[in-house]
Enzyme design. Structure first.
Site, short mmCIF file in Angstrom:
data_model
loop_
_atom_site.label_atom_id
_atom_site.label_comp_id
_atom_site.label_asym_id
_atom_site.label_seq_id
_atom_site.Cartn_x
_atom_site.Cartn_y
_atom_site.Cartn_z
N TRP A 139 2.32 2.26 -2.86
CA TRP A 139 1.24 1.44 -3.44
C TRP A 139 1.83 0.13 -3.94
CZ3 TRP A 139 -3.33 2.72 -2.03
CH2 TRP A 139 -4.44 2.08 -2.57
N ASP A 195 -0.85 -8.48 -8.23
CA ASP A 195 -2.08 -9.05 -8.80
C ASP A 195 -3.16 -7.97 -8.89
OD1 ASP A 195 -2.46 -8.87 -5.96
OD2 ASP A 195 -4.07 -10.32 -6.10
N GLU A 198 -3.97 -6.04 -5.90
CA GLU A 198 -2.93 -5.10 -5.46
C GLU A 198 -2.21 -5.57 -4.20
OE1 GLU A 198 -5.80 -1.52 -5.29
OE2 GLU A 198 -4.43 -1.05 -6.93
N GLU A 199 -2.14 -6.86 -3.99
CA GLU A 199 -1.58 -7.37 -2.74
C GLU A 199 -0.39 -8.31 -2.92
OE1 GLU A 199 -5.72 -7.25 -0.17
OE2 GLU A 199 -5.10 -9.13 -1.09
N GLU A 422 -18.84 -1.63 -3.42
CA GLU A 422 -17.86 -2.66 -3.76
C GLU A 422 -18.24 -4.00 -3.15
OE1 GLU A 422 -13.96 -2.80 -1.60
OE2 GLU A 422 -13.17 -2.22 -3.57
#
Ligand code: NOJ
Ligand code: NOJ
Length: 576
Positions: A139, A195, A198-199, A422
């Site tokens: 992750w 960030d 998550e990237e 989302e």
């Protein structure tokens, strides 16, 4: 004359129609959003899928995408909403959920995970299994906004309980959790982080802004309950964070969301940061990027504009009409679509702004915010407009209509059940990606509350100062006579030690080591900072190490650069 009057009536008519559409949506969607949010909280939420008590499921979707996990960020934002509504007496039915959240976070904090143990970095772990065990797959970790967001939610709760006189619970139960999180922030804020999306692994505006707020509020609570041993170090690091926050501003008139990532930097990250650090008492303060500050409004315009040409559902919409917005224009996750929570965030920043303008009974148009205000009055000029002026009325009416337009966009693409996923399709607006995203529901409630004029409790943004100002010179384009210079220095440091720079010009603090500018360690061991320096000038400088109260200069002689006549410049050094 008659024609323009008629047009005026038509515009007012449309505005009224939209406003009543939004009123109706708010009325019907509020209870659905609250129910949707509570359904995703264990143990008894109807869609919580067996999550442990107090655990927020990001979404019940367990395939494509699998969001059946609990994220520290999403959970904290959801409980911030619940706690704000509780403490402001909007909904006081959720005390049991709040107690369960506190108990669950006490467990989660202690779970060893791939980021470490509680003392070795584990607090930065982004997500856990919903049975409170560690998620051990690959992750984007760590994500250092999580502990800061959680501390803010818990401090909000603590402050409310103090008004009830419940000091012992605050000191014995909440303070240990809060101080775990904020000690982590104080020690690690200058290390790289993924960030909020998550990237990107670098430094991130949202994370920095939230960390700054967390430490400020932590200091206040520490003083209130007599936990003063942390005050000095947290205050110092809050000052460093506020300084560092300024460095994300760029001369094109917006906030670059991440120091890494190689993108335009236009990103909902920055709008979310502004609404989640809103403090009405600070007015339109630019240092903390308050929602109505000229920097934040210029940024909002840039952000919204970035989505006008890339989503076909936005085609044909005029610049002063709301549009669907997403995370960032380069996004390709699940096809790269608008998100409900980012579109709602724009409305919330505008509603927050209206709260402040109406409260202070005036509104300031600067050269930087002029293009934003021109959306609503093409002939407006730089100046201060008091609430008795027609310009104030025109501008605030225009902003309210614009804000409602973002809610109307969400309303238009909300299915009749009121369920919010989302994303919604950029080509036809149909719901996409994770179903019943808890964060979408929280974003709905906070936007609606701001629309109703609800003012969250102040966190101490008022009256902060920093020696690290930003150059907003004129806005748009680089300010004349300066060049953007990036200093990179290869420096090995020990834990807790930071690298600073100062030098012979104003922008480098005129050799004052006390106000020297802190560098980012996001690409450690390379420390980095970008500053605007006078063009065609010989500039002398040195790096400094600071560790606690000790300060070490680089050895002599001074470093020297000759800045170019324009553009940008990168200087690579090694500490000596
Ligand atoms: C999953 C993350 O949750 C999402 O934010 C990201 O865009 C995708 N992975 C792709 O990296
Ligand atoms: C992906 C988003 O990018 C991230 O911000 C969020 O925490 C997770 N999904 C869970 O909702």
């Amino acid at each position: 004359m008659l024609f323009s009057t008629l047009c005026g009536f038509l515009v007012i008519g449309q505005t009224l129609a939209q406003s009543s559409t939004v009123d109706a949506y708010v009325a019907s969607q509020s209870p659905l959003a609250k129910a949707g949010l509570l359904a995703n909280i264990g143990p008894s939420g109807s869609k919580s899928m067996g999550a442990k008590s107090g655990i927020v499921v990001a979404s019940p979707s367990n395939v494509n995408p699998d969001y059946l996990y609990t994220w520290t960020r999403d959970s904290a934002l959801v409980f911030q909403t619940i706690i704000d509504q509780f403490s402001l007496s909007i909904d006081t039915s959720t005390r049991g959920e709040i107690d369960n959240y506190v108990a669950a976070q006490a467990i989660i904090q202690q779970v060893s995970n791939p980021s470490g143990t509680i003392t070795t970095g584990g607090l930065g772990e982004p997500k856990f299994n919903i049975d409170e065990t560690a998620f051990t797959g690959a992750w984007g970790r760590p994500q250092r906004d999580g502990p800061a967001l959680r501390s803010i939610a818990l401090i909000t709760w603590a402050n409310f309980l103090l008004t009830e006189g419940n000091t012992s619970y605050v000191t014995n139960t909440l303070w240990p959790l809060i101080s775990n999180d904020l000690n982590y922030v104080a020690q690690n804020w200058n290390q790289s982080t993924f960030d909020l999306w998550e990237e990107v692994d670098s430094s991130s505006f949202f994370t920095t802004a939230i960390q700054h707020r967390g430490l400020r509020q932590g200091v206040q609570l520490a003083n209130t309950i007599g936990q003063t041993s942390v005050v000095s170090s947290w205050t110092t690091q809050a000052g460093n964070l506020l300084c560092f926050l300024q460095s994300y501003w760029n001369t094109a008139g917006y906030i670059t969301a991440n120091t890494g990532g190689g993108r335009s930097g236009k990103d909902a990250n920055t709008v979310l940061a502004s609404i989640h650090t809103f403090d009405a008492a600070a007015g339109c303060d630019a240092l903390t990027f308050q929602p109505c500050s000229d920097v934040a409004l210029s940024n909002l315009l840039t952000y919204v504009t970035a989505f006008r040409s890339i989503y076909s559902i936005n085609s044909g919409l005029a610049n002063n009409v709301a549009a669907a917005t997403g995370r960032y224009p380069e996004d390709s996750y699940m096809g790269g679509n608008p998100w409900y929570l980012t579109t709602l965030a724009v409305s919330e920043q505008l509603y927050d702004s209206l709260i402040v303008w109406n409260q202070q009974k005036s509104l300031n148009v600067t050269s930087l915010s002029l293009p934003f205000f021109q959306l609503f009055d093409a002939s407006v000029t730089v100046g201060t407009y008091t609430s008795t002026s027609s310009t104030f009325t025109t501008l605030t009416t225009g902003v309210k209509t614009f804000a409602d337009g973002f809610v109307a966009t969400v309303a238009k693409y909300t299915p009749s059940s009121g369920s919010l996923s989302e994303q919604y399709s950029k080509s036809d607006g149909s719901p996409l990606s994770a179903t019943d995203l808890t964060w979408s529901y929280a974003a709905t409630l906070t936007s609606f509350d701001a629309r109703a004029g609800v003012i969250p409790t102040s966190w101490g943004a008022k009256g902060l100062t920093s020696s690290c100002g930003i150059s907003t010179g004129g806005g748009g384009g680089s300010s004349s006579g300066t060049v953007s210079v990036t200093f990179n220095v290869d420096a090995t440091t020990v834990f807790g030690e930071n690298i600073y720079i100062c030098g012979s010009v104003d922008a480098l603090q005129n050799w004052d080591p006390d106000t020297a500018l802190i560098l980012s360690a996001a690409t450690y061991p390379i420390w980095s900072i970008t500053v605007n320096l006078p063009a065609s000038t010989q500039v002398q400088y040195k790096y400094i190490r600071k560790f606690g109260s000790s300060l070490t200069w680089e050895s002599d002689p001074n470093d020297v650069i000759n800045t170019p006549s324009g553009g940008s410049f990168i200087e690579n050094d090694t500490w000596r």
